[in-house]
Design an enzyme around this catalytic site. Sequence first.
Site, short mmCIF file in Angstrom:
data_model
loop_
_atom_site.label_atom_id
_atom_site.label_comp_id
_atom_site.label_asym_id
_atom_site.label_seq_id
_atom_site.Cartn_x
_atom_site.Cartn_y
_atom_site.Cartn_z
N GLY A 16 -18.22 69.91 -85.65
CA GLY A 16 -17.80 69.69 -84.27
C GLY A 16 -17.06 70.91 -83.80
CB THR A 17 -16.64 73.56 -84.79
OG1 THR A 17 -17.17 73.29 -86.04
CG2 THR A 17 -16.16 74.97 -84.74
CB THR A 18 -11.65 74.60 -82.64
OG1 THR A 18 -11.53 73.28 -82.14
CG2 THR A 18 -11.06 75.56 -81.64
#
Lengths: 245, 240
Positions: free
Chosen positions: B10-12
């Site tokens: 999903g990540t940043t």
Amino acid sequence: MNLMDSSHSNPMSLCSQADSQRTLYPYVTGTSVIGVKYKDGILMAADMGGSYGSTLRYKSVERMKPIGKHSLLGASGEISDFQEILHYLDELILYDNMWDDGNSLGPKEVHSYLTRVMYNRRNKFNPLWNSLVLGGVKNGQKYLGTVSMIGVHFEDNHVATGFGNHLARPILRDEWHEDLSFEDGVKLLEKCMRVLLYRDRSAVNKLQIAKITEEGVTISQPYSLKTFWGFSAFQNPTVGAEGSW
Amino acid sequence: MDLNAPHTMGTTIIGVTYNGGVVLGADSRTSTGMYVANRASDKITQLTDNVYICRSGSAADSQIVSDYVRYFLHQHTIQLGQPATVKVAANLVRLVSYNNKNMLETGLIVGGWDKYEGGKIYAIPLGGTIIEQPFCYWSLITSPFITGSGSTYLYGFFDQAWKEGMTKDEAEQLVVKAVSLAIARDGASGGVIRTVIINSEGVTRNFYPGDSLPLWHEELPPQNSLLELLHSSSPEPMNV
């Protein structure tokens, strides 16, 4: 004889091209481009936005580029496909220069090439998701044309893509005339761009205006337009009709 | 719980240029549907000695793209006789992303340092567009048709906090703060923050464990146990 099978035609493609590529959907998109003919050549305007769905993701995308010596290309739609078209045109111009015969591809020829590319991709159900505006001057002849993602193409004195078709072209039909001066042309384009800024959700207030004449191409520095909000009707619009908008 | 859901990050991920190089940052959460498959992943992957890539979206897709590009860059470096430039690395990534856009679901940030252009960051979102920017960030890589998905406030944060000509430490602090804010609000991001700083001197990797990050709104300082809280509020006066 073609010794290469379809799996080798593009080393960057991780599978054989026999796997059908179907119509895609765009991811990072640019909005309207407007072009008009004026006294010395063509004027084109486009904002610098690259939208990601409804998010105004990138705000410094150059959507107009010079092509060869005589043409200027503006694009709306998927930016990655526009970048790919620029690669194709790079190669086209390179081969044209390699003939070293004193001749060079004019805007009409580039427009025709783009039309063929777009139409053929459409026939394979794998379109380049762009609407293009191609303008230029060669040997004193001004040329302004457009190609859509399905290959619809025509030339005119003023063209627009996307929302520009609906908002800018009526203004241009009314106010464009033969032999516009540079100043009048810029003002006319700015009028259209301002309307688009008010009414197109994917418009971004940072634009460039490009000019192409017999001498060559100039693309302006990015700049922003002033907007007007001082209508008295804007102050209390729902007085007398609470709850309305 | 769908254990067969594809692993996504999903990540940043964030890339920022500063005066002399680049800082890349990322969270460490990899999810399979709602389950956190890996809480300490390393999303910043090496392509060459001087170019790294931040991966987001499908874990499999981003890994295979990195692997192919590392392979091509290795050959390119041998043929060229000197380190590859960041621009070449980014364009190779773009080619793979663009030519396989139907099958891939990965957003990438390529960052590095070379002797010609210094520190550079390139964003390569879904679709294979390549955009060079002084900073890029990706949070919650989902369908672009979800409006205002988690990253909207990161746009606001960067619009306000980004400045030209930051020092290396300022840039790293900005990256850590941004990833930390994203972790606070984005269910798809979490874990530790990893940063990679690339400049003319080389590459430095830093690690910020989840419990060392600043607290944001409605977050409380972590305790070992309720029992400690109860004991610390005992009526006995403290000795000086």
